[in-house]
Enzyme design. Structure first.
Site, PDB file in Angstrom:
ATOM      1  N   HIS A  94       0.834  -1.199   0.000  1.00  0.00           N
ATOM      2  CA  HIS A  94       0.000   0.000   0.000  1.00  0.00           C
ATOM      3  C   HIS A  94       0.874   1.257   0.000  1.00  0.00           C
ATOM      4  CE1 HIS A  94      -4.050  -1.854   0.859  1.00  0.00           C
ATOM      5  NE2 HIS A  94      -3.223  -2.875   0.940  1.00  0.00           N
ATOM      6  N   HIS A 127       4.082 -14.415  -6.303  1.00  0.00           N
ATOM      7  CA  HIS A 127       2.748 -14.590  -5.709  1.00  0.00           C
ATOM      8  C   HIS A 127       1.706 -13.712  -6.399  1.00  0.00           C
ATOM      9  CE1 HIS A 127       3.896 -10.768  -4.188  1.00  0.00           C
ATOM     10  NE2 HIS A 127       3.065 -10.727  -3.169  1.00  0.00           N
ATOM     11  N   TRP A 134       0.072  -7.127  -6.666  1.00  0.00           N
ATOM     12  CA  TRP A 134      -0.066  -6.246  -7.836  1.00  0.00           C
ATOM     13  C   TRP A 134       1.191  -5.418  -8.093  1.00  0.00           C
ATOM     14  CZ3 TRP A 134      -2.425  -6.734 -12.047  1.00  0.00           C
ATOM     15  CH2 TRP A 134      -2.599  -5.658 -12.926  1.00  0.00           C
ATOM     16  N   ASN A 135       1.891  -5.014  -7.033  1.00  0.00           N
ATOM     17  CA  ASN A 135       3.117  -4.243  -7.270  1.00  0.00           C
ATOM     18  C   ASN A 135       4.164  -5.094  -7.974  1.00  0.00           C
ATOM     19  OD1 ASN A 135       2.601  -1.588  -5.883  1.00  0.00           O
ATOM     20  ND2 ASN A 135       2.065  -3.053  -4.289  1.00  0.00           N
ATOM     21  N   GLN A 176      -4.693 -11.924  -5.019  1.00  0.00           N
ATOM     22  CA  GLN A 176      -3.660 -12.374  -5.970  1.00  0.00           C
ATOM     23  C   GLN A 176      -4.192 -13.226  -7.118  1.00  0.00           C
ATOM     24  OE1 GLN A 176      -0.890 -13.948  -3.101  1.00  0.00           O
ATOM     25  NE2 GLN A 176      -0.615 -11.938  -2.174  1.00  0.00           N
ATOM     26  N   GLN A 229      13.842  -5.054  -5.343  1.00  0.00           N
ATOM     27  CA  GLN A 229      13.175  -5.906  -6.340  1.00  0.00           C
ATOM     28  C   GLN A 229      13.131  -5.280  -7.736  1.00  0.00           C
ATOM     29  OE1 GLN A 229       9.837  -8.505  -5.437  1.00  0.00           O
ATOM     30  NE2 GLN A 229       8.610  -7.363  -6.882  1.00  0.00           N
ATOM     31  N   GLY A 239      -5.490 -13.431  -0.738  1.00  0.00           N
ATOM     32  CA  GLY A 239      -6.126 -12.134  -1.009  1.00  0.00           C
ATOM     33  C   GLY A 239      -6.497 -11.912  -2.468  1.00  0.00           C
ATOM     34  N   ASP A 291      -6.125   5.815   0.978  1.00  0.00           N
ATOM     35  CA  ASP A 291      -5.983   4.417   0.585  1.00  0.00           C
ATOM     36  C   ASP A 291      -7.341   3.736   0.664  1.00  0.00           C
ATOM     37  OD1 ASP A 291      -4.142   2.071   0.109  1.00  0.00           O
ATOM     38  OD2 ASP A 291      -5.204   1.382   1.888  1.00  0.00           O
ATOM     39  N   GLU A 330       5.706  -4.199 -11.598  1.00  0.00           N
ATOM     40  CA  GLU A 330       7.156  -4.019 -11.748  1.00  0.00           C
ATOM     41  C   GLU A 330       7.712  -4.969 -12.808  1.00  0.00           C
ATOM     42  OE1 GLU A 330       8.248  -4.556  -7.663  1.00  0.00           O
ATOM     43  OE2 GLU A 330       7.271  -2.670  -7.087  1.00  0.00           O
TER      44      GLU A 330
END
Ligand code: UDP
Length: 492
Positions: free
Chosen positions: A32, A386, A389-390, A411, A371, A409, A129, A394
């Site tokens: 987040h 996994h 979303w980030n 994913q 990363q 969640g 958020d 990326e």
């Protein structure tokens, strides 16, 4: 003690008091915070004052490091400290520490009005958020300020969030008494199988589910939703949201991704910074030194985000799979949800024998890695992920195909989106948290090997990366969305 403090009342820098001033109210968790930091730094380069509500101590060490790095790198961004009201965690036995923090923030949200109203120059807009949406939107409305939500997951997930309360209402009318949540048929988007819904949603009394339903209902009251995606990646979900097919009268949706990393993301936790170490010694850190010795596109990067703990049994099958694949690999191992609690050594988890057998072609590490820099490295050819979303965005930006193994969640929804957008392949049958069955090392090895050799997968990922670059380049879809949002900000 005051509920909150404005750490500095005047913003250093050359912006005049007439410029737009956005108060950002993020929640918790690296997934987040990082997109917030990326968006804030992008916006602050457009002559917009930015203030950031900051709650310390954070849940994880990585969050604390990244907050500190943001304010150090961008002194013009104003830090607004906020003291949370205490939350009795014993009322939520076994709850995820990040969901608890969201709940504490939600229950403190009525105190945000003093901070927003007291900031100088006058705050002209709020961005919050999604985890806090149902509590922050009314506060902003009361202050007669526009409130946008920065949605940090996929547009496909946004469509589920927005539609889920309607699904429940319809279900109550249509088939009262039928067991289970059932598949969710999101109008204009797709039917989401019950088994792909975030695990918590199967329990309507779950803390996350209550927050999810409240936030989903509240979205319609927002002045707009900013999403870290782009039109060519998720055309169907974005069109359905914008056309009001998912929820009639839904607010404007700005696809402003893929957000670029900010300099503040180059930092570390207590375990030691890749970049810091490299800078201090003016030689590459061990990970990048190792990557530098590997042939182009020969390395499988294996990482499951900032908070996914995989069972030890499954970790051993992963180890066996990576060994059986015959591929080179860089594996970031995490064994606890909160990094501060992760004290196990790599050798304790995987054993010296395994590490000895793969030492010439595998590197296993713990702690925070850079990363994005890893994904940009020429040696990396595949990302076993996994599908947080980030991580998806990326990898998509770098053209590294994902082998998506959702665990938790949102994913599986992200995996649907990334596969249809060409960013990689989803191992749909591989189990996730709460399902029986461990994926065998043999199967993992075969799939990794096949994906590494799949030229079509690689070509699709390269195309997705080109589309991503086009979207943010001048005149691209995300560029125009960002300009539209900034134009609105300056008009308020
Ligand atoms: N991340 C990183 N280094 C790490 C672990 C995570 O840079 O060692 C970053 C990663 O690049 C991504 C974010 O943390 O930006 C994790 O978000 P994601 O949505 O992928 O997954 P989550 O952590 O929520 O499971």
């Amino acid at each position: 003690m005051p509920a909150s403090t404005l750490r500095s009342m005047a913003i250093p820098g050359e912006l005049d008091d007439g410029a737009a001033h956005v108060m950002f109210i993020p929640s918790a968790g690296m997934a987040h915070l990082l997109p917030f930091f990326r968006f804030i730094t992008a916006l602050s380069s457009h002559s917009v004052h930015c203030s950031v509500m900051t709650v310390l101590p954070t849940v994880s060490a990585a969050e604390a490091d990244h907050f500190a790095a943001l304010f150090a790198a961008f002194p013009r961004i104003q830090r607004v400290d906020f003291n949370l009201l205490p939350l009795d965690a014993s009322a939520f036995p076994g709850a995820d520490p990040f969901f608890l923090r969201w709940e504490a923030l939600r229950r403190s949200a009525h105190l945000f009005d003093q901070l927003i109203a007291g900031a100088t120059p006058r705050v002209s807009a709020v961005v919050t958020d999604v985890a806090l949406a149902s509590h922050v939107i009314p506060v902003a409305k009361q202050l007669q300020l526009p409130c946008h939500v920065l949605f940090i997951a996929s547009a496909t997930m946004l469509s589920l969030l927005a539609y889920f309360p309607i699904h429940l209402d319809k279900k109550q009318d249509d088939d009262a008494g039928a067991a289970g949540i059932g598949d969710v048929d999101i109008p204009g988007v797709r039917r989401i199988q019950q088994s792909s819904l975030p695990q918590a949603l199967h329990d309507l009394n779950h803390l996350f589910t209550k927050q999810f339903i409240d936030n989903g209902r509240a979205l319609s009251q927002a002045d707009g939703i900013l999403v870290n995606t782009f039109d060519a990646l998720e055309p169907v979900a974005l069109a359905a949201l914008r056309d009001g097919k998912v929820v009639p009268g839904f607010p404007p949706v700005y696809a402003i991704g893929l957000l670029k990393s900010s300099p503040s993301s180059s930092c570390t936790d207590g375990a030691g910074s890749e970049k810091q170490a490299a800078a201090a010694s003016s030689s590459p850190s061990p990970i990048f030194a190792w990557l530098g010795e590997q042939p182009a596109k020969s390395v499988v990067y294996v990482a499951f985000g900032s908070r996914t703990a995989v069972s030890h049994e499954q970790l051993h099958e992963m180890a066996a799979g990576l060994e059986a694949s015959g591929c080179r690999f860089l594996w970031v191992l995490k064994t606890t949800v909160v990094d501060r609690e992760d004290t196990a050594e790599v050798r304790d988890v995987l054993g010296d024998q395994f590490l000895g057998r793969v030492k010439d072609r595998g590197l296993v590490t713990k702690g925070w890695v850079e990363q994005e820099a890893v994904l940009r490295h020429a040696a990396v050819g595949l990302f076993l992920s996994h599908s947080g979303w980030n991580s998806v965005t990326e990898a998509a930006a770098c053209g590294v195909p994902l082998l998506a193994w959702p665990r938790f969640g949102d994913q599986r929804l992200n995996a649907i989106a990334l596969e249809s957008g060409g960013a990689g392949v989803w191992m749909e049958r591989w189990s996730w948290d709460g399902e029986d069955g461990v994926v065998s090392g043999r199967e993992i090895g075969e799939k990794v090997k096949a994906a590494m050799a799949d030229a079509a997968v690689r070509a699709r990922a390269a195309r997705a990366s080109q589309e991503a670059a086009k979207a943010v380049a001048e005149g691209g879809t995300s560029y125009r969305s960002m300009q539209e949002f900034i134009g609105k900000l300056k008009a308020w």
